[in-house]
Design a protein around this motif. Sequence first.
Motif, PDB file in Angstrom:
ATOM      1  N   ARG A 132      59.744 -99.798 -92.643  1.00 31.40           N
ATOM      2  CA  ARG A 132      60.877 -99.953 -92.031  1.00 31.40           C
ATOM      3  C   ARG A 132      61.569 -98.493 -91.562  1.00 31.40           C
ATOM      4  NH1 ARG A 132      63.325-103.495 -89.641  1.00 31.40           N
ATOM      5  NH2 ARG A 132      62.932-104.898 -90.975  1.00 31.40           N
ATOM      6  N   GLY A 133      61.283 -97.453 -92.405  1.00 29.80           N
ATOM      7  CA  GLY A 133      61.788 -96.350 -91.934  1.00 29.80           C
ATOM      8  C   GLY A 133      61.222 -95.782 -90.730  1.00 29.80           C
ATOM      9  N   TYR A 134      59.812 -95.916 -90.673  1.00 30.38           N
ATOM     10  CA  TYR A 134      59.130 -95.440 -89.590  1.00 30.38           C
ATOM     11  C   TYR A 134      59.658 -96.013 -88.221  1.00 30.38           C
ATOM     12  CZ  TYR A 134      55.322 -94.756 -86.187  1.00 30.38           C
ATOM     13  OH  TYR A 134      54.447 -94.653 -84.974  1.00 30.38           O
ATOM     14  N   PHE A 135      59.802 -97.318 -88.267  1.00 27.61           N
ATOM     15  CA  PHE A 135      60.254 -98.181 -86.918  1.00 27.61           C
ATOM     16  C   PHE A 135      61.562 -97.930 -86.742  1.00 27.61           C
ATOM     17  CE2 PHE A 135      56.126-100.272 -88.123  1.00 27.61           C
ATOM     18  CZ  PHE A 135      55.522-100.163 -86.568  1.00 27.61           C
ATOM     19  N   ASP A 136      62.481 -97.684 -87.879  1.00 28.57           N
ATOM     20  CA  ASP A 136      63.839 -97.245 -87.530  1.00 28.57           C
ATOM     21  C   ASP A 136      63.785 -95.907 -86.726  1.00 28.57           C
ATOM     22  OD1 ASP A 136      64.940 -99.467 -88.570  1.00 28.57           O
ATOM     23  OD2 ASP A 136      65.387 -98.619 -90.578  1.00 28.57           O
ATOM     24  N   THR A 137      63.043 -94.921 -87.100  1.00 26.39           N
ATOM     25  CA  THR A 137      62.773 -93.570 -86.547  1.00 26.39           C
ATOM     26  C   THR A 137      62.340 -93.832 -85.062  1.00 26.39           C
ATOM     27  OG1 THR A 137      62.407 -92.721 -88.686  1.00 26.39           O
ATOM     28  CG2 THR A 137      61.851 -91.415 -86.615  1.00 26.39           C
ATOM     29  N   ILE A 138      61.516 -94.721 -84.622  1.00 26.40           N
ATOM     30  CA  ILE A 138      61.105 -95.072 -83.469  1.00 26.40           C
ATOM     31  C   ILE A 138      62.144 -95.580 -82.702  1.00 26.40           C
ATOM     32  CG2 ILE A 138      59.783 -96.543 -81.660  1.00 26.40           C
ATOM     33  CD1 ILE A 138      57.459 -96.621 -83.682  1.00 26.40           C
ATOM     34  N   ARG A 139      63.101 -96.140 -83.214  1.00 27.80           N
ATOM     35  CA  ARG A 139      64.214 -96.698 -82.372  1.00 27.80           C
ATOM     36  C   ARG A 139      65.178 -95.835 -82.141  1.00 27.80           C
ATOM     37  NH1 ARG A 139      65.823-101.541 -80.950  1.00 27.80           N
ATOM     38  NH2 ARG A 139      63.932-102.573 -81.763  1.00 27.80           N
ATOM     39  N   LYS A 140      65.408 -94.774 -83.140  1.00 23.96           N
ATOM     40  CA  LYS A 140      66.512 -93.717 -83.123  1.00 23.96           C
ATOM     41  C   LYS A 140      65.956 -92.742 -82.007  1.00 23.96           C
ATOM     42  CE  LYS A 140      68.558 -89.903 -85.751  1.00 23.96           C
ATOM     43  NZ  LYS A 140      68.707 -89.648 -87.180  1.00 23.96           N
ATOM     44  N   VAL A 141      64.837 -92.360 -81.925  1.00 22.08           N
ATOM     45  CA  VAL A 141      64.219 -91.203 -80.971  1.00 22.08           C
ATOM     46  C   VAL A 141      64.292 -91.884 -79.666  1.00 22.08           C
ATOM     47  CG1 VAL A 141      63.241 -89.778 -82.803  1.00 22.08           C
ATOM     48  CG2 VAL A 141      61.633 -91.396 -81.556  1.00 22.08           C
ATOM     49  N   ARG A 142      63.815 -93.140 -79.586  1.00 23.20           N
ATOM     50  CA  ARG A 142      63.877 -93.606 -78.176  1.00 23.20           C
ATOM     51  C   ARG A 142      65.423 -93.880 -77.637  1.00 23.20           C
ATOM     52  NH1 ARG A 142      64.611 -94.742 -74.122  1.00 23.20           N
ATOM     53  NH2 ARG A 142      64.032 -96.422 -72.689  1.00 23.20           N
ATOM     54  N   ALA A 143      66.301 -94.236 -78.399  1.00 21.79           N
ATOM     55  CA  ALA A 143      67.638 -94.163 -78.074  1.00 21.79           C
ATOM     56  C   ALA A 143      68.253 -92.846 -77.608  1.00 21.79           C
ATOM     57  CB  ALA A 143      68.582 -94.786 -79.088  1.00 21.79           C
ATOM     58  N   GLN A 144      67.417 -91.838 -77.684  1.00 22.03           N
ATOM     59  CA  GLN A 144      68.064 -90.498 -77.518  1.00 22.03           C
ATOM     60  C   GLN A 144      67.558 -89.905 -76.241  1.00 22.03           C
ATOM     61  OE1 GLN A 144      67.124 -87.899 -81.074  1.00 22.03           O
ATOM     62  NE2 GLN A 144      65.820 -86.739 -79.608  1.00 22.03           N
ATOM     63  N   ILE A 145      66.440 -90.555 -75.654  1.00 14.58           N
ATOM     64  CA  ILE A 145      65.754 -90.333 -74.534  1.00 14.58           C
ATOM     65  C   ILE A 145      66.352 -91.029 -73.357  1.00 14.58           C
ATOM     66  CG2 ILE A 145      63.761 -89.807 -73.090  1.00 14.58           C
ATOM     67  CD1 ILE A 145      64.113 -88.239 -75.643  1.00 14.58           C
TER      68      ILE A 145
END
Length: 234
Positions: A132-145
């Motif tokens: 869950r933490g890994y895929f939440d991180t993917i969503r977070k960094v994608r949102a900032q690009i």
Amino acid sequence: MRRMVGRAAFMALALVLTLMLTLAGAAAQDRRQNQPGQFDFYVLSLSWSPSFCEASGERGTPPRQQCGARPYSFVVHGLWPQYERGFPEYCQYPSPRLDRNIVSSMLDLMPAPRLIFNEWDKHGTCSGLGARGYFDTIRKVRAQIKIPEAYLEPKEVLTVSPDEVEEAFVAANPGLTRDAIAVTCDRRRLSEVRICLGKEDFQFHACPEIEKRACRRDRLVMPPVRGGNAELSR
């Protein structure tokens, strides 16, 4: 006898050279090899979905979910832990089971269940995070690009250079510099844009090793998103 001695010396020299190359290859990796959570930065890999689908169609194996009716442009290929030289992979074997609810929740960014499972097994297990933490991180960094406007949903084929694509991303994302981004390609199509990010703060991170593997072609094709004039890209 002299010939046998010469051959023995040659074989001994070859063995020494082989050992030296093996040690050099090990040194090119990191002493922390494949220890979960022990890495230096991330690479966010954004795949140009129309190129992937066109190439898959040429091989006769386009994934139905990603290459169906829905018009995808840039999708997340993965978020990859990296060393300054080399990278870890498959850090837990067998990998912890991936909940189907997590897979379903990620299909808007990574539109293929097989891709999501593979990225967790190969890269997510190296992050030191739970699934869950890994895929939440993917969503977070994608949102900032921010994707440059010209590449949001082009309806016609685009012809670009790797430099033009990099410059467009740099212009659209304050703080991003050319040494933190790389474009990859196949023989004629743009494949991916890879952006390097800090491990903890997710700020843009210089990554010369990633740049070394970047596309060196002068001009590339970006096929249009589904629903555009796909015939022009063939």
